[in-house]
Design an enzyme around this catalytic site. Structure first.
Site, PDB file in Angstrom:
ATOM      1  N   ASP A   1       0.844  -1.180   0.000  1.00 13.07           N
ATOM      2  CA  ASP A   1       0.000   0.000   0.000  1.00 13.07           C
ATOM      3  C   ASP A   1       0.892   1.247   0.000  1.00 13.07           C
ATOM      4  O   ASP A   1       1.872   1.338   0.748  1.00 13.07           O
ATOM      5  CB  ASP A   1      -0.877  -0.030   1.256  1.00 13.07           C
ATOM      6  CG  ASP A   1      -1.784   1.162   1.384  1.00 13.07           C
ATOM      7  OD1 ASP A   1      -2.722   1.271   0.587  1.00 13.07           O
ATOM      8  OD2 ASP A   1      -1.551   1.977   2.287  1.00 13.07           O
TER       9      ASP A   1
ATOM     10  N   GLU B   1       1.596   0.385  -4.833  1.00 15.64           N
ATOM     11  CA  GLU B   1       1.087   1.653  -5.334  1.00 15.64           C
ATOM     12  C   GLU B   1       2.244   2.653  -5.393  1.00 15.64           C
ATOM     13  O   GLU B   1       2.840   2.973  -4.373  1.00 15.64           O
ATOM     14  CB  GLU B   1      -0.013   2.174  -4.414  1.00 15.64           C
ATOM     15  CG  GLU B   1      -1.260   1.311  -4.412  1.00 15.64           C
ATOM     16  CD  GLU B   1      -2.302   1.838  -3.450  1.00 15.64           C
ATOM     17  OE1 GLU B   1      -3.444   2.073  -3.899  1.00 15.64           O
ATOM     18  OE2 GLU B   1      -1.997   2.017  -2.260  1.00 15.64           O
TER      19      GLU B   1
END
Length: 916
Positions: free
Chosen positions: A527, A557
């Site tokens: 994340d 990400e």
């Protein structure tokens, strides 16, 4: 009173008393140490919080941004004042009171070492100072209490002052020794019945005790013992026999800036499991037989074979609770739990096995580490009223219990290396969550699926003295990233962590290795990975490879934002900074081109910013078609194609806003997707963008076109669970806390979740006037069971096509450049049809001599004449011709005329021709 035999290390002379429940010790003392609230203020600071605008660069150097250079004329005097109990008091123009120690600082005029200058490049220029050589030995004591940096005049009057940020000094003083240690947390060298050894990194603590308990919550402590200070590593250690003790936590006496001297009762950052609601850490080692399901070791050996490259991956992103909470074929006690995956004949597991048989390689689980925002005992299930499709009543019922229900995505880490307890059959028994997590992994491996984890090392759920703060209550100000005034940064959403600090990087590295080694995790999704340094991610990648002897795929990400944006603090693990690393990032290029607009759209932009899939017209169509090709080519920087203007260009020379569209060096460095857990589902975004009169059958065809874009793209293929059954969240743009109601998955294939009421107000109310009329059109929009089943089967056909040929999964940029060619390009193209040829000659696993795919987004059949494809022996792909093919239109109406190179394509279809 029970007496516990304990081996106690020699006591260090520290400020606090040592409590020990043994012969002659008081139960009252033990309770006062171990059984109080999470934090207890022992002595308040003499004055209010002071901003930390100065930085320790290392164990000797200090920089104070904004201060004049100390070697300029009429140089003021710079001093460090220290108080172990936080009793410093000062005012401008006055003198410093309450100091136990005062050290004069000297100007530091030598250039900084390059590595140190790079690490602290983000701080503003200012006075650079240094401790005298003879005073460096005092640093450990300084770091254990209150320290203020003061500018004063010759008579000692205070002119300016600041607290100091300590990570630079802590890393320099302790990290070399601490990084080499791999016994953090608890160890049982001789097995469960022998002495337990505890180690905690707490270099600023004044004393640490370990408290021992029989149960994971509520019961009083059995014993406590003081821990011994290890000066080289900044750690504290203790050894104890633990008969009857199953859980522990630490009592850490530590100076907390701005607050005072505090006793923090805190769990272990290296916890491998915990009791209910994460109040106490389990005394266990993960190689204990009691924590392994039958056949565990053999199942790890029999797991799905390693992949040839990351581009072999096709991933299904799945939430543990979503998977089974509504599945009546799972025993009621197991719904929403790890053990639901062990039910091979449940509808959900039959669905996953069918995907694996079609070619899916991985299931990626949304957060399954210990989560701070799901009650592990007594979570509530809201009673959702039956109401109109556009009613706010459903969301009102769901959100009334949002803080108490059993659902959250889980991006709120509490303990990084322990499984979440709410998914276990009994959260109070710390062993259960370990054992059952392993049973889940074992079952998925047996179903032919590799297992990936979504991990969140970029932030913690809380910082400071919050009861859910672990790291910051042990070493205040170290693990979190701070701003120029010493406050915790929150750009990620929550309390940002600082993996540029060596012991935070080690915690992340140790945690990821643990999940891979002890639980058989095959890949990881990070994340907000761009909030971490590239160097730290590459070191992790190398460590996993060396430690495990197998490749663990890493992806994340790579969004570039916040205080670290554009390399402000370090070279980030971001989209534009990771090429060549072998670590993949999610690509928004093809996603936005396909869906239309971007993730932040609101208001009428949700409707009018259409994408290639759902009706884009006008002058934007040609450049958008080029961006679709960028995605199909794996966003490779150096891949060359003809653009809409007829130029031969590299993908990095095509614009995506103010960034290059092509940004990766190898296909395994990009993750292609049109839907994941974030933002609206593909079905829902198409509700906004497709004409309202579009039938449910046509919506299913558009959905499959989006899935085809992902399946046919070079790189990692990433699919959100339920995208293959037209999943809707009733237009919710951010369902992280929207409960089971808006996150439902229906493996009976009867209901896709659309028109379940207006979605939760917090993130959606501004769009209610747009949403309500769309939700009222449920009779037209909402798919029938046959539409859901058709989409499910069409997706499996796409997986079969992708799995049938390595040409869809090329391992290198060189291979993509040699074998992939786009047709129907340039200024005279038909921009509604993607056409690409893949050359299979000499490619292992190609399966075909040549392969030609078409994705037709037009609402009507299309005809293309491709002169370069005349005279070939093209046939439809065997999947299209199989009796079980979901979409019968290619077999019925797709045509190839060899004499002219003419192709006839059904409307809104994805099809493949092959030459054997």
């Amino acid at each position: 009173m029970r007496i516990l035999r304990i081996k106690v290390w020699p006591r260090m002379a520290v400020l606090a008393s040592v409590w020990l429940w043994a012969a002659g010790a008081s139960a009252t003392d033990l309770a006062a140490l171990c059984d109080g609230p999470p934090s207890q203020l022992l002595q308040a600071a003499a004055q209010a919080s002071t901003e930390a605008r100065a930085y320790w660069l290392d164990r000797q150097r200090i920089q104070w941004p904004g201060e004049a250079r100390p070697n300029e004329p009429q140089t003021p005097r710079y001093m460090l004042y220290a108080s172990s109990r936080g009793q410093l008091s000062l005012t401008l123009g006055g003198r410093v009171d309450g100091a136990e120690l005062a050290l004069a600082l000297m100007p530091d005029t030598q250039p900084l070492p390059a590595a140190l200058g790079e690490r602290f490049k983000f701080i503003a220029p200012g006075a650079r100072l240094r401790l005298a050589d003879a005073d460096v030995a005092k640093l450990p004591a300084l770091l254990k209490g209150q320290v203020l940096l003061v500018r004063e005049n010759a008579s000692g009057a205070v002119q300016a002052f600041s607290a100091l940020q300590t990570p630079g000094a802590l890393d320099d003083a302790y990290a070399d020794a601490a990084e080499a240690m791999n016994d953090w947390g608890v160890r049982l060298p001789g097995g469960q019945a022998s002495s337990a050894r505890f180690r905690l990194w707490a270099p600023t603590a004044q004393s640490v005790h370990v408290c021992l308990y029989a149960q994971g919550d509520k019961t009083p402590a059995l014993a406590s013992l003081p821990m011994q200070w290890q000066a080289a590593s900044g750690s504290w250690t203790a050894t104890a026999a633990v008969p009857g003790a199953a859980y522990y936590r630490y009592a850490v006496q530590v100076w907390v800036p701005g607050l005072g001297l505090v006793l923090n009762r805190v769990t272990d950052p290296y916890s491998v499991s915990l009791g209910a609601n994460s109040q106490r850490s389990l005394i266990a080692e993960l190689d204990e037989p009691r924590l392994k399901p039958p056949g565990w070791a053999a199942s790890l050996q029999a797991r799905p074979a390693p992949l040839r490259s990351a581009s072999e991956m096709s991933v299904y992103e799945l939430h543990v609770r979503d998977f089974s909470v509504g599945d009546a074929s799972v025993p009621a006690a197991l719904r929403g739990k790890y053990l639901a995956f062990t039910q091979p004949e449940s509808r959900g597991m039959r669905h996953l096995r069918a995907l694996a048989q079609a070619g899916l390689t991985d299931v990626h689980l949304l957060p399954v580490f210990d989560i701070a925002t799901i009650p592990e005992r007594g979570c509530k299930t809201p009673r959702v009223p039956k109401a109109a499709p556009d009613s706010p009543a459903q969301q009102a019922a769901v959100m009334a219990l949002a803080g108490e229900d059993c659902f959250n995505w889980g991006y709120d880490p509490w303990h990084y290396s322990a499984p979440e307890g709410s998914y276990a059959s009994d959260a109070a028994q710390g062993e259960r969550r370990v054992l059952e997590f392993r049973q889940m992994v074992q079952a998925l491996h047996q179903a032919g699926l590799r297992v990936g984890m979504d991990v969140v090392y970029n932030h913690t759920s809380a910082a400071g003295q919050d009861a859910r703060s672990v790291l910051d209550r042990i070493v205040p100000g170290y693990y979190q990233r701070l701003d120029a005034k010493g406050a915790v940064e929150h750009s990620t959403c929550c309390a940002n962590t600082a993996t540029e600090h060596r012991m935070m990087a080690k915690l992340m590295s140790d945690s990821v290795l643990l999940w891979a080694r002890e639980y058989g995790i095959d890949s990881f999704r990070f994340d907000l990975m761009a909030h971490q340094p590239r160097a730290v991610m590459e070191a992790l990648q190398a460590r996993l490879r060396q430690s495990l002897g197998r490749e663990i795929q890493l992806m994340g990400e790579g969004w570039n934002f916040g205080e670290v944006a554009n390399g402000a603090r370090f070279v980030q693990a971001s989209q534009l900074s990771l090429n060549g690393s072998g670590i993949a990032t999610f690509s928004d290029r093809g996603r936005d081109a396909a869906r239309g607009g971007n993730a932040g759209d609101s208001g009428l932009d949700l409707i009018r910013k259409q994408g290639w899939l759902n009706g884009l017209e006008g002058g934007s169509l040609l450049p958008t078609a080029d961006l679709i090709r960028v995605g199909l080519a794996g966003s490779l920087r150096d891949y060359v194609m003809e653009d809409a203007q007829g130029r031969q260009v590299r993908l990095q020379d095509i614009a995506y806003g103010d960034q290059p569209a092509g940004y990766v060096s190898q296909p395994g460095e990009v993750v292609n997707y049109v839907e994941n857990h974030d933002n609206q589902t593909l079905f829902d975004i198409n509700v906004f963008k497709l004409p309202p009169s579009t039938s449910a059958e046509e919506r299913a065809r558009v959905q499959v076109l989006g899935l085809a874009l992902t399946a046919f793209s070079q790189g990692v293929a990433y699919f959100h669970a339920g995208v293959d059954v037209l999943r809707s969240k009733s237009l919710d743009r951010n369902s992280y806390d929207s409960g089971d109601w808006f996150n439902r998955l229906d493996w009976t294939y009867r209901d896709n979740g659309f028109a379940a009421g207006l979605p939760p107000r917090a993130d959606n109310e501004a769009q209610y006037s747009l949403m309500a009329p769309l939700l009222r059109e449920a009779k037209i929009v909402k798919p029938r069971p046959q539409d859901i089943a058709w989409t499910r089967d069409a997706f499996r056909d796409l997986l079969r096509i992708r799995a049938s040929s390595s040409l869809f999964r090329l391992a290198s940029a060189e291979a993509v450049g040699q074998r992939l060619r786009f047709l129907n390009t340039g200024p005279t193209q038909n921009p509604r049809v993607m056409v690409a040829r893949l050359d299979g000659q000499g490619e292992a696993g190609a399966g075909f001599k040549r392969l030609l795919y078409f994705i037709n987004a037009a609402v009507s059949p299309q005809t293309l004449v491709l002169p370069e494809e005349r005279g070939r022996a093209y046939l439809l792909h065997p999947v299209h011709l199989a009796p079980s093919a979901a979409d019968r239109r290619p077999a019925a109406s797709a045509r190839y005329e060899a004499s002219s190179g003419r192709f006839e394509l059904p409307a809104r279809s994805a099809l493949v021709f092959v030459e054997n």
